[in-house]
Design a protein around this motif. Structure first.
Motif, short mmCIF file in Angstrom:
data_model
loop_
_atom_site.label_atom_id
_atom_site.label_comp_id
_atom_site.label_asym_id
_atom_site.label_seq_id
_atom_site.Cartn_x
_atom_site.Cartn_y
_atom_site.Cartn_z
N PHE A 171 0.84 -1.19 0.00
CA PHE A 171 0.00 0.00 0.00
C PHE A 171 0.87 1.24 0.00
O PHE A 171 1.84 1.32 0.75
N SER A 172 0.51 2.21 -0.83
CA SER A 172 1.24 3.48 -0.85
C SER A 172 0.30 4.61 -1.25
O SER A 172 -0.85 4.38 -1.61
N GLY A 173 0.84 5.79 -1.21
CA GLY A 173 0.11 6.98 -1.64
C GLY A 173 1.01 7.79 -2.53
O GLY A 173 1.62 7.27 -3.44
N HIS A 174 1.13 9.05 -2.26
CA HIS A 174 2.05 10.00 -2.86
C HIS A 174 1.78 10.31 -4.33
O HIS A 174 2.01 11.42 -4.77
N VAL B 112 -2.29 1.92 -4.81
CA VAL B 112 -1.93 3.31 -4.63
C VAL B 112 -3.21 4.06 -4.31
O VAL B 112 -4.16 4.04 -5.08
N SER B 113 -3.24 4.68 -3.14
CA SER B 113 -4.40 5.46 -2.73
C SER B 113 -3.88 6.80 -2.22
O SER B 113 -3.64 6.98 -1.04
N GLY B 114 -3.73 7.74 -3.14
CA GLY B 114 -3.11 9.00 -2.77
C GLY B 114 -3.85 10.23 -3.25
O GLY B 114 -3.26 11.29 -3.35
N CYS B 115 -5.14 10.09 -3.59
CA CYS B 115 -5.82 11.27 -4.13
C CYS B 115 -6.99 11.70 -3.26
O CYS B 115 -8.08 11.96 -3.73
N GLY B 116 -6.73 11.81 -1.96
CA GLY B 116 -7.78 12.26 -1.06
C GLY B 116 -8.13 13.73 -1.27
O GLY B 116 -9.28 14.11 -1.18
N ALA B 117 -7.15 14.57 -1.59
CA ALA B 117 -7.42 16.00 -1.75
C ALA B 117 -6.90 16.55 -3.06
O ALA B 117 -7.44 17.50 -3.59
N VAL B 118 -5.85 15.97 -3.59
CA VAL B 118 -5.24 16.46 -4.83
C VAL B 118 -5.19 15.30 -5.81
O VAL B 118 -4.83 14.19 -5.47
N VAL B 119 -5.56 15.57 -7.06
CA VAL B 119 -5.57 14.54 -8.10
C VAL B 119 -4.49 14.85 -9.12
O VAL B 119 -4.32 16.00 -9.52
N ASN B 120 -3.76 13.82 -9.53
CA ASN B 120 -2.70 13.96 -10.52
C ASN B 120 -3.18 13.34 -11.83
O ASN B 120 -3.50 12.16 -11.88
N TYR B 121 -3.20 14.13 -12.90
CA TYR B 121 -3.62 13.62 -14.20
C TYR B 121 -2.44 13.17 -15.07
O TYR B 121 -2.64 12.69 -16.17
N ASN B 122 -1.22 13.32 -14.59
CA ASN B 122 -0.06 12.87 -15.36
C ASN B 122 0.00 11.35 -15.40
O ASN B 122 -0.31 10.68 -14.43
N ARG B 123 0.46 10.84 -16.52
CA ARG B 123 0.71 9.40 -16.68
C ARG B 123 2.12 9.21 -17.22
O ARG B 123 2.36 8.45 -18.13
#
Length: 178
Positions: A73-76, A92-103
């Motif tokens: 399990f990770s975030g970031h 990966v669970s890291g988008c509680g407040a900020v979402v990253n659209y980069n791939r």
């Protein structure tokens, strides 16, 4: 200037007997836990911009596989992802407040490893031009993951979007189960 060496330690909890045990072993082979769950801040694998730091790939990845880890399990990375590689499920669970659209790292993960990514790649592609490098947006489409261990052999990971709707589920069999 001297470089400090990083020390890798992992704590394992013994599922039987109700006790906790700390292990200096990185392979987990000394643990008699029914499930081996490993948690780290940085992902070992991710399709987003933070992925596969050399030390993680060289040291953590082989230890997860040798030790029979079911999950890492990770975030970031500011996304929700499910990846699998050599029997380990990377959550990966890291988008509680900020979402990253980069791939940016899509081509750097092993072929076939990506099972799920949220926001999905079509939306990420459509919105990629809207953001500066980093492609973050606040309070947009966050989410979280809930994992339940049902018994010694079966678990489920449910991925929820910002409206608390399940957008992806996966059933997992414990690699340590007979």
């Amino acid at each position: 200037r001297r470089r400090r060496r990083r020390r890798w330690h992992r704590l394992t909890a013994a599922a039987r007997g109700g006790g906790d045990s700390a292990s200096g072993s990185c392979s987990g082979s000394g643990s008699d836990a029914e499930w081996l769950l490993v948690v780290g801040h940085f992902p070992v694998m991710s399709v987003a911009e933070y992925s596969g730091y050399r030390s993680h790939v060289q040291h953590v990845l082989p230890d997860l596989e040798r030790g029979g880890a079911a999950f890492y399990f990770s975030g970031h990375s500011h996304t929700l992802q499910h990846l699998t590689h050599n029997g380990v499920h990377y959550v990966v669970s890291g988008c509680g407040a900020v979402v990253n659209y980069n791939r940016w790292n899509w081509m750097n993960v092993p072929r076939g490893a990506v099972r799920f990514c949220y926001p999905d790649s079509a939306e990420a592609d459509a919105r990629a031009g809207e953001f500066s490098p980093g492609a973050y947006t606040r309070a947009d489409k966050g989410g979280f993951v809930f994992v339940e261990l049902f018994n010694a052999t079966h678990a489920r990971a449910d991925y929820y979007d910002h409206t608390a709707r399940v957008v992806y589920s996966v059933d997992v069999r414990n690699p340590r189960a007979p």
